[in-house]
Design a protein around this motif. Structure first.
Motif: not given
Length: 473
Positions: A280-294
């Motif tokens: 369940k924490s898989y999506i939260e692990g990408f917060k603040g680390r995503v640069d690609c709009q897709y």
């Protein structure tokens, strides 16, 4: 001398048995018959006594035995044989007494014997034994100089080499595509378990999802089910996370072929979290680390779906059940909604797309049936004209085949009597609709002639003479 011979003949008369010699051939009998008659009593011009006669008989018996040995090699067991007392027996099957007839027999046995293979089929170069022979367990000789004690506990297994990257797609892609046809996850699990995936293990989910992006909604549902069944027997949760990480990195390339790839991948992520494949924490692990709009759009889509699931949305059925797996009642409801939406919007292209998405080409006759019933229950000409245009468009694009179109019209013909109870003008409207469908090329003349028409008898006015007229309306 003549008088002496005559006196001896009178003293020793010749018996009848002495006139035949069974040991000599026919030529010898004819050529030297007189000599053979007196051979018992005279040798080299000397008269023999009884002892010399026995010696001569022994020589004849020895000569007969030599002749039998010579014939036995040619006709084994079928020629003349010699009895124990030395007499010749013709036509018997007595085996020859000399062992040399068997040891030195090198003649061909063509046409003789039972035709069995030599050594029972176990002979020949490089042959270990006859076919079907089962050997017992070989006992290791401990006194053998090459004996190794470690050989006693050896376990031999079949080693499958790890699958290389260049062969991965060629091997796994047909398995996934075949799964889209039969939908049996157990077969896929068995096939993948028989492969030594090695480091390519985490590539299986990403390959399956990338193939499902270009497939139908029902096949995307099958892909989600497959990922849930692969997690555990074949793949680990860490393999799933690595695979979805790679999918998010490949989104810029996937968008080129599938413009809606970010939303679809987000739905796959939400479904994986719902099926406990991803944490369940898989999506939260990408917060603040995503640069690609897709990638950001895909994660936002997954987060929205997970929030909606808390309010009662069933993510486990977000792709829907495609094809004939859905109940008939549900398909009929979706067809009616499709027709009502078309009447309101008038967009035939959208109606065609929705009909294709149902994935029920065998059920298109129901669409034709419901469309005609909608025309019969309507009150204006607008519905009739719009339905004719829609059926013409679907028939021209071959979305609805000729057989499905015919079956839909025939079903209306069969139920028109019941429909007429609720719609009194059903026969008249159906006749108009069928005529216009024939003019537009939707149906053929045979189907038009099958249209039922209701006859009515009425009396005309008295000015017509009271003639009974038949009229259909």
């Amino acid at each position: 001398m003549a008088t002496d011979c005559e006196a001896w003949l009178n003293a020793n008369p010749i018996e009848a048995d002495d006139l035949s010699d069974s040991f000599l051939s026919g030529e010898e009998d004819n050529a030297g018959l007189v000599v053979n008659k007196n051979i018992k009593n005279e040798i080299n011009g000397n008269w023999l006594t009884s002892s010399s006669n026995s010696i001569h008989e022994a020589r004849l018996k020895a000569k007969a035995k030599r002749r039998l040995r010579k014939n036995s090699s040619r006709d084994s067991g079928r020629g003349d044989s010699l009895s124990d007392n030395g007499e010749v027996v013709r036509g018997t099957s007595v085996a020859p007494t000399s062992p040399k007839s068997k040891l030195l027999d090198r003649k061909s046995r063509l046409g003789k014997g039972r035709g069995l293979p030599k050594k029972g089929g176990a002979g020949g170069k490089g042959v270990w034994g006859r076919s079907g022979e089962v050997y017992g367990r070989e006992v290791v000789d401990q006194r053998d100089p090459n004996y190794d004690e470690a050989q006693e506990n050896c376990v031999y297994e079949t080693v499958v080499p790890p699958l290389e990257e260049k062969d991965f797609q060629k091997t796994v892609t047909p398995i996934v595509q075949e799964y889209f046809e039969h939908g049996d996850t157990n077969e896929v699990v068995e096939l993948l378990a028989g492969l030594n995936l090695g480091p390519m293990r985490s590539e299986v989910p990403s390959l399956a999802v990338s193939l499902a992006l270009e497939a139908k909604a029902s096949q995307r549902e099958l892909t989600s089910t497959l990922l849930a069944d692969l997690c555990g027997p074949v793949l680990s949760p860490s393999d799933m996370e690595n695979s979805f990480d790679k999918l998010l990195q490949q989104l810029p390339d996937l968008v080129l072929d599938t413009p809606g790839a970010p939303q679809l991948v987000g739905q796959f992520i939400a479904r994986a979290v719902s099926d406990n494949i991803l944490s369940k924490s898989y999506i939260e692990g990408f917060k603040g680390r995503v640069d690609c709009q897709y990638t950001r759009a895909s994660l936002d889509r997954a987060a929205v779906l997970l929030k909606m699931s808390r309010g009662g949305l069933r993510i486990d059925n977000q792709w829907g059940t495609g094809g004939g797996q859905r109940p008939v009642i549900q398909l009929i409801k979706e067809v009616n909604l499709l027709l009502k939406e078309y009447i309101l919007s008038g967009d035939s292209k959208e109606a065609e797309r929705c009909l294709r998405d149902l994935e029920v080409p065998h059920f298109h006759h129901e669409f034709v049936y419901e469309a005609i019933v909608l025309v019969l229950e309507s009150k204006g000409e607008k519905t009739l004209r719009m339905v004719l245009q829609l059926l013409k468009s679907l028939s021209a694009s071959s979305v609805i085949t000729v057989d499905q179109m015919r079956r839909g019209f025939e079903r209306v013909y069969m139920d028109i009597a019941e429909i007429n109870i609720d719609v009194p003008r059903a026969y008249y409207i159906l006749e108009q609709f069928v005529d216009k469908s024939f003019v537009m090329g939707i149906i053929d003349v045979k189907l038009r002639d099958l249209c039922p028409c209701r006859g009515r008898k009425r009396f005309v006015s008295e000015g017509d003479g009271g003639v009974v007229k038949h009229e259909s309306y």
